[in-house]
Design a protein around this motif. Structure first.
Motif, PDB file in Angstrom:
ATOM      1  N   SER A   1     -43.760  18.404  -6.532  1.00  8.03           N
ATOM      2  CA  SER A   1     -42.891  17.259  -6.130  1.00  8.03           C
ATOM      3  C   SER A   1     -42.086  17.509  -4.862  1.00  8.03           C
ATOM      4  N   ALA A   2     -42.464  16.496  -4.004  1.00  5.58           N
ATOM      5  CA  ALA A   2     -41.624  16.558  -2.625  1.00  5.58           C
ATOM      6  C   ALA A   2     -39.984  16.127  -2.784  1.00  5.58           C
ATOM      7  N   PRO A   3     -39.156  17.233  -2.340  1.00  7.52           N
ATOM      8  CA  PRO A   3     -37.788  17.133  -2.120  1.00  7.52           C
ATOM      9  C   PRO A   3     -37.329  15.759  -1.494  1.00  7.52           C
ATOM     10  N   ASN A   4     -36.156  15.178  -1.751  1.00  6.76           N
ATOM     11  CA  ASN A   4     -35.741  13.884  -1.270  1.00  6.76           C
ATOM     12  C   ASN A   4     -35.672  14.094   0.211  1.00  6.76           C
ATOM     13  N   SER A   5     -35.721  12.906   0.816  1.00  5.78           N
ATOM     14  CA  SER A   5     -35.393  12.983   2.462  1.00  5.78           C
ATOM     15  C   SER A   5     -33.912  12.855   2.604  1.00  5.78           C
ATOM     16  N   PRO A   6     -33.357  13.255   3.821  1.00  3.19           N
ATOM     17  CA  PRO A   6     -31.944  13.138   4.166  1.00  3.19           C
ATOM     18  C   PRO A   6     -31.522  11.643   4.208  1.00  3.19           C
ATOM     19  N   PHE A   7     -32.273  10.710   4.296  1.00  2.00           N
ATOM     20  CA  PHE A   7     -32.107   9.281   4.585  1.00  2.00           C
ATOM     21  C   PHE A   7     -31.418   8.698   3.060  1.00  2.00           C
ATOM     22  N   PRO A   8     -30.322   7.953   3.222  1.00  5.83           N
ATOM     23  CA  PRO A   8     -29.707   7.525   1.867  1.00  5.83           C
ATOM     24  C   PRO A   8     -30.738   6.928   0.799  1.00  5.83           C
ATOM     25  N   GLY A   9     -30.943   7.205  -0.275  1.00  7.16           N
ATOM     26  CA  GLY A   9     -31.577   7.190  -1.627  1.00  7.16           C
ATOM     27  C   GLY A   9     -32.860   7.921  -1.598  1.00  7.16           C
ATOM     28  N   GLY A  10     -33.013   8.700  -0.699  1.00  6.14           N
ATOM     29  CA  GLY A  10     -33.964  10.066  -0.490  1.00  6.14           C
ATOM     30  C   GLY A  10     -35.382   9.432  -0.382  1.00  6.14           C
ATOM     31  N   PHE A  11     -35.815   8.282  -0.483  1.00  2.00           N
ATOM     32  CA  PHE A  11     -37.257   7.778  -0.421  1.00  2.00           C
ATOM     33  C   PHE A  11     -37.806   7.803   0.878  1.00  2.00           C
ATOM     34  N   ARG A  12     -37.134   6.936   1.777  1.00  7.04           N
ATOM     35  CA  ARG A  12     -37.762   6.535   3.034  1.00  7.04           C
ATOM     36  C   ARG A  12     -37.958   8.042   3.755  1.00  7.04           C
ATOM     37  N   GLY A  13     -39.067   8.202   4.530  1.00 10.33           N
ATOM     38  CA  GLY A  13     -39.290   9.356   5.126  1.00 10.33           C
ATOM     39  C   GLY A  13     -39.515  10.610   4.076  1.00 10.33           C
TER      40      GLY A  13
END
Length: 288
Positions: free
Chosen positions: A246-258
């Protein structure tokens, strides 16, 4: 000094107007003048009340928006200037939020003076590969895109401008870069480092933390990922037992975009195709 064409009528203490008490008791106050002759004092009272308020409103527009308010048969201009005057007296108010999930053009909402741009580029894809007979394995996740949140004075940038939203990287490929005109440039996420095929313990890839990606902004940077990007290594304890896909969350709020693409687990003796990363996003917060 701006001009105000709207003047208060009969606006002196000695003006020929009926008293306030008499005016409030006047039957015509409810029904209007029906027949006969109204006195000049009564008519002057009606004109003074309406013209005084017209003058006050027009002077507010003139003072707050620093514009001429002209009696030239153009109520649309007066209305637009009234709105501008209200905006001028409420600095810092959130006017609008514009969201870009695909490429587009940013044009500011009227009255905007400052913007906060929050953006992320596309996440990298995960690798394709194959496993040997009697061995299991898979690919590491892709790296997330670059993130930045910056404050801009609208007067310092040229609009309208082109917004480019980075797409998620296809298998084995980088994510797309995101651009807010020439004022923000964010490099896409790296593809996954590699794959693993083993019958015993092992870790796929030698890196899960990359540095040096493009992350530039001409605005006042409030938060960003500083050119770094994360993935997750596969850890396989024994054949058929593994984690880290599983990829880690992105730094964009919510962690999904990007977010980078998830890795792919593979059983023995198969070929597999990596996954695609998540598209980026640009959000423009507009303030008076």
């Amino acid at each position: 000094m701006a001009t105000n064409n709207f003047k208060a009528f009969a606006n002196t203490n000695s003006a020929n107007v009926t008293s306030q008490a008499e005016y409030e008791a006047l039957a015509a106050l409810l029904s209007g003048f029906q027949s006969g002759k109204a006195s000049s004092a009564q008519i002057n009272k009606v004109l003074r009340q309406s013209s005084t308020m017209a003058y006050v409103l027009a002077q507010f527009i003139s003072d707050s928006a620093s514009v001429d308010v002209l009696d030239n048969g153009s109520p649309a201009t007066i209305l637009a200037n009234f709105k501008a005057g209200l905006t001028a007296l409420t600095p810092g108010r959130l006017l609008n939020i514009q969201i870009f999930v695909v490429n587009g053009q940013y044009a500011p909402t009227p009255g905007t003076k400052k913007i906060i741009v929050e953006a992320i580029s596309g996440g990298g894809g995960s690798r394709s590969g194959s496993t040997a007979n009697g061995q299991t394995g898979g690919s590491t996740p892709g790296y997330h895109g670059q993130y930045c949140k910056s404050l801009f004075e609208l007067s310092a940038i040229g609009t309208p401008l082109t917004v480019t939203v980075g797409s998620g990287g296809t298998p084995n490929n980088y994510g797309g870069a995101t651009y807010f005109g020439p004022y923000m440039s964010l490099g896409g996420g790296n593809p996954a480092d590699g794959t693993l095929s083993t019958s015993g313990a092992g870790v796929a890839g030698s890196a899960y933390h990359r540095t040096g990606a493009q992350n530039d902004s001409t605005g006042k940077v409030l938060a960003n990922s500083s050119g770094t990007s994360l993935s997750s290594p596969i850890i396989q304890v024994t054949a058929g037992t593994a984690c880290g896909f599983s990829a880690p969350n992105s730094p964009f709020p919510g962690g999904f975009r990007g977010r980078g693409a998830d890795g792919v687990y593979a059983s023995a003796g198969v070929s597999y195709t990596g996954a695609t990363g998540i598209d980026g996003m640009v959000v423009v917060w507009e303030y008076a």
